[in-house]
Design an enzyme around this catalytic site. Structure first.
Site, PDB file in Angstrom:
ATOM      1  N   SER A 429      -3.776   0.899  -1.213  1.00 44.76           N
ATOM      2  CA  SER A 429      -3.521   1.753  -2.375  1.00 44.76           C
ATOM      3  C   SER A 429      -2.115   2.335  -2.368  1.00 44.76           C
ATOM      4  O   SER A 429      -1.671   2.885  -3.370  1.00 44.76           O
ATOM      5  CB  SER A 429      -4.540   2.901  -2.418  1.00 44.76           C
ATOM      6  OG  SER A 429      -4.432   3.701  -1.255  1.00 44.76           O
ATOM      7  N   HIS A 450      -4.792  -4.519  -5.659  1.00 43.26           N
ATOM      8  CA  HIS A 450      -5.345  -3.170  -5.513  1.00 43.26           C
ATOM      9  C   HIS A 450      -6.425  -2.888  -6.552  1.00 43.26           C
ATOM     10  O   HIS A 450      -6.152  -2.673  -7.727  1.00 43.26           O
ATOM     11  CB  HIS A 450      -4.221  -2.129  -5.626  1.00 43.26           C
ATOM     12  CG  HIS A 450      -4.700  -0.717  -5.538  1.00 43.26           C
ATOM     13  ND1 HIS A 450      -4.117   0.311  -6.249  1.00 43.26           N
ATOM     14  CD2 HIS A 450      -5.723  -0.160  -4.836  1.00 43.26           C
ATOM     15  CE1 HIS A 450      -4.756   1.435  -5.986  1.00 43.26           C
ATOM     16  NE2 HIS A 450      -5.728   1.172  -5.133  1.00 43.26           N
ATOM     17  N   GLU A 462      -4.090  -3.611  -9.827  1.00 41.98           N
ATOM     18  CA  GLU A 462      -2.639  -3.714  -9.621  1.00 41.98           C
ATOM     19  C   GLU A 462      -2.358  -4.945  -8.760  1.00 41.98           C
ATOM     20  O   GLU A 462      -2.901  -5.076  -7.664  1.00 41.98           O
ATOM     21  CB  GLU A 462      -2.104  -2.467  -8.918  1.00 41.98           C
ATOM     22  CG  GLU A 462      -2.095  -1.231  -9.791  1.00 41.98           C
ATOM     23  CD  GLU A 462      -1.561  -0.001  -9.052  1.00 41.98           C
ATOM     24  OE1 GLU A 462      -0.800   0.763  -9.653  1.00 41.98           O
ATOM     25  OE2 GLU A 462      -1.914   0.186  -7.855  1.00 41.98           O
ATOM     26  N   ASN A 500      -1.129   5.357  -8.374  1.00 40.75           N
ATOM     27  CA  ASN A 500      -1.248   6.440  -7.395  1.00 40.75           C
ATOM     28  C   ASN A 500       0.025   7.269  -7.294  1.00 40.75           C
ATOM     29  O   ASN A 500      -0.029   8.471  -7.033  1.00 40.75           O
ATOM     30  CB  ASN A 500      -1.629   5.880  -6.022  1.00 40.75           C
ATOM     31  CG  ASN A 500      -3.117   5.586  -5.933  1.00 40.75           C
ATOM     32  OD1 ASN A 500      -3.902   6.109  -6.719  1.00 40.75           O
ATOM     33  ND2 ASN A 500      -3.504   4.748  -4.992  1.00 40.75           N
TER      34      ASN A 500
END
Length: 704
Positions: A429, A450, A462, A500
């Protein structure tokens, strides 16, 4: 031409086939052609009229969204709706039977056209989706859907389909009465001829007759008092789901309530007015733009990579049988990909298999999967404590603990057992995929992949590229993401990637606001009042404070002190108040969720930050970070930032996306506000980045 008519033995056939397009849509030109054909055949003595599509898996995908997007005046919107209504009325008023033959998608205007026909034949094609999804675009059906669907299916089912905007498959359509017959796609034309012969014996006979409701259902369907209960409960569920941000479902209920007993002309006039009122609103315009974004990224391609053909992926390996690993294995098996699940012992494997089964169990409970289907799909997942079975995997997905040393060790081991063509992907992540690639045998086959938690529910994925990633690896991974039903975004390797990096800035700013003397409940409420699905502290408890702080430190190390964790996080973490997984975090998670007084006691006394300022700070930090991501070319466009935030975090679609929302503020105003915040805090986190300052200096916005 996109509408064709032919006649043989007194049977007329209208065929939709939009040239140079993958789908048929009801645009203004198509409606004019259809209207002309209907006028020509109106006086004929046809036995029956069949309406069908020549396109594979498509009947009519709906009205032309671009034409609706261009509606800026209520009068124009009403006129466009009425033009469609008149055509549907002509179909309904034909003196001979009409049959819609549907072997694919029939949405919006396509469904409304089918509703205007006397009969509807559907096939067992699993690509069939039929329904009225208009409220998802911020308006109500405008071609007679609110008038015809509740009358055909009953108030409750009609309301449910319209306000939920959820299309149904052919089996569900037959069960509720939307389809008169189901046939196999193979030999469909012969089955249609048989159906025509059957109805010609009794042209006015309804093939499907909805059973009369009995008992309490009859009270709800036929009694005005019961109908008021249906409306009241529907409104209550809409308000709970939308929190009042989306007016179109409520307007749909209002239209149906007003028109259920009205003659067609009056009912359709109310419908067209409601459509026109909603279609010109900023909310609708934003939702239409989000629709385009979603469609764009579902079909994403790599410019200039035409020579790299995607490698078919039918077998996958997953390293790490935790919640994420089990979720990934479940998704693979659900999409027909064999999954080999590895962990260090059989207990861990068992937990991973249970995590996969639990997802299927929920699907069975909601009647979205049958036991025999689940048995077959679970059989596609096998477990191992070594690398046996990895040699014939097309892709291996690493989902071990978020620790670089552990991941590098795994990459070194796995790359020695995979075939020379297999892809090695990391579900990290926030950690550097480039560093992992260097530990592998062939860095060109390494990529980030991800997933977001829960894997089966979150639509975004992702795809993280490194300087080593080959075009073949990228193209194959992209096509695999689509096969898994995910919406992919392509991101260059950088700390926190896209989602993130932006999200943790928002959570950290919430922590700083709390440090100043705020309230956990108030700050969470401010965020949900803005339209976010949950507040920052609720989100922190869901993710786990240990995970969040770990990522913040990774971001701080890679991007600087603006990501230094807020003091409250450093105060709470040593107390092991990690959130939901430990039972306590910012909230106590029992039968009811309540604020944890132990955490609130750590907050110093002080003036609470007002709601407007708190929202401004949390959202502006995200906007500035999103602009920096563009500045650093981590992603290629504002579109990628916005779809990532909508699909990955639930950023409110009615606001159009993070950077489209920034445009609605105005770049000059945004810069002015950021500079004032920077002058106040003097730590760099609100300093407008070069990308935003460049937009201001050139009089531009994120979107032209």
């Amino acid at each position: 031409m996109s509408v064709f008519y032919k006649e043989e033995a007194n049977i007329g056939t209208i065929t939709f086939d939009q040239p140079d397009a993958k789908v048929n849509v009801l645009n203004a030109a198509t409606l004019v052609m259809l209207d002309k054909i209907l006028d020509e055949i109106k006086g004929k003595t046809l036995k029956v009229l069949i309406i069908q599509s020549a396109k594979k898996d498509i009947f009519i995908a709906g009205a032309d969204i671009k034409e609706i997007e261009n509606i800026t005046e209520e009068g124009d919107g009403k006129a466009k709706a009425q033009a469609g209504q008149r055509v549907m009325d002509k179909i309904e008023d034909l003196s001979f039977p009409t049959v819609a033959v549907i072997d694919g998608v029939a949405l919006g205007g396509g469904c409304e056209l089918a509703l205007a026909c006397r009969y509807r034949i559907l096939t067992f094609n699993d690509r069939i989706r039929i329904g009225l999804p208009e409220v998802n675009l911020g308006f109500v059906p405008g071609f007679g859907g609110t008038y015809r669907l509740p009358r055909l299916l009953g108030l409750q089912q009609g309301l449910k389909m319209i306000v939920s905007a959820t299309p149904i498959n052919s089996t569900a359509a037959f069960k509720c009465g939307l389809a008169d017959r189901l046939y196999p796609s193979v030999g469909l034309s012969e089955r249609v001829r048989e159906f025509v012969e059957e109805i010609l014996v009794q042209p006015d006979k309804r093939i499907f007759k909805r059973p009369d409701p009995k008992g309490f259902q009859a009270f709800l369907e036929k009694n005005p008092m019961g109908q008021m209960v249906v409306y009241k409960e529907t409104i209550k569920s809409i308000q709970k789901a939308t929190k009042g941000f989306y007016p179109s479902p409520l307007k749909a209920v209002e239209v149906i309530r007003k028109t259920l007993y009205l003659p067609r002309e009056q009912a359709l006039d109310i419908e067209s007015s409601a459509f026109a009122q909603l279609a010109i609103t900023p909310i609708s315009k934003n939702l239409v733009k989000v629709f385009y974004l979603s469609e764009k990224y579902k079909k994403l391609t790599i410019p200039g990579a035409e020579a790299a053909k995607p490698m078919p992926i039918t077998k996958g390996a997953v390293i790490g049988a935790g919640i994420m690993g089990g979720g990934i294995a479940q998704l693979l098996s659900d999409r027909g990909v064999w999954a080999r699940l590895k962990d260090i012992n059989q207990d861990a494997i068992a937990k991973g298999l249970k995590a996969a089964y639990d997802v299927y169990a929920q699907a069975m409970k909601r009647k979205r999967a049958r036991p025999y289907e689940v048995t077959a799909k679970m059989a596609m997942i096998s477990g191992t404590v070594d690398y046996s079975g990895f040699a014939d995997a097309d892709i291996a997905i690493e989902a071990v603990v978020e620790n670089m040393d552990v991941k590098k060790k795994v990459f070194a081991e796995v790359s020695n057992v995979l075939s020379s063509t297999a892809i090695l992907a990391s579900n990290t992540s926030s950690l550097s995929v480039t560093e992992m690639a260097r530990a592998s045998k062939d860095p060109s086959r390494v990529i980030g992949f991800h997933f977001f938690n829960p894997v089966h529910r979150m639509p975004l994925i992702e795809i993280i590229t490194t300087e080593f990633t080959s075009q073949q690896t990228l193209v194959s991974t992209l096509e695999f993401a689509k096969k898994l039903g995910k919406t992919p975004v392509i991101v260059k390797d950088a700390p926190g990637f896209l989602v993130n990096r932006i999200l943790l800035g928002y959570i950290n700013e919430a922590g700083r606001i709390l440090d100043e003397g705020g309230s956990i409940v108030d700050i969470d409420r401010f965020a949900t009042n803005f339209g976010l699905p949950m507040g920052p502290f609720t989100l922190s408890d869901e993710v786990g404070l240990d995970v969040g702080v770990k990522v913040l430190h990774i971001l701080e190390s890679g991007l600087g002190p603006r990501f230094k964790p807020a003091k409250i996080f450093d105060d709470v973490l040593p107390k092991k108040l990690l959130g939901k997984k430990s039972g306590k975090g910012f909230y106590i998670h029992g039968k009811e969720r309540v604020v944890n007084p132990e955490v609130q006691a750590l907050v110093k006394a002080g003036d609470k930050v007002p709601e407007q300022e708190a929202i401004q700070r949390m959202i502006y930090v995200m906007i500035n970070e999103g602009a920096m991501i563009l500045q650093e070319k981590v992603v290629d466009s504002p579109d990628t930032v916005d779809i990532g935030m909508i699909m990955g975090t639930g950023f409110p679609p009615f606001r159009g996306g993070l950077l489209r929302y920034a445009d609605s503020i105005g770049i000059d105003q945004l810069v002015d506000d950021l500079e004032k915040l920077e002058a106040r805090f003097k730590d760099g986190r609100f300093k407008p980045c070069a990308y935003i300052l460049d937009l201001k200096s050139h009089g531009k916005k994120f979107y032209t």
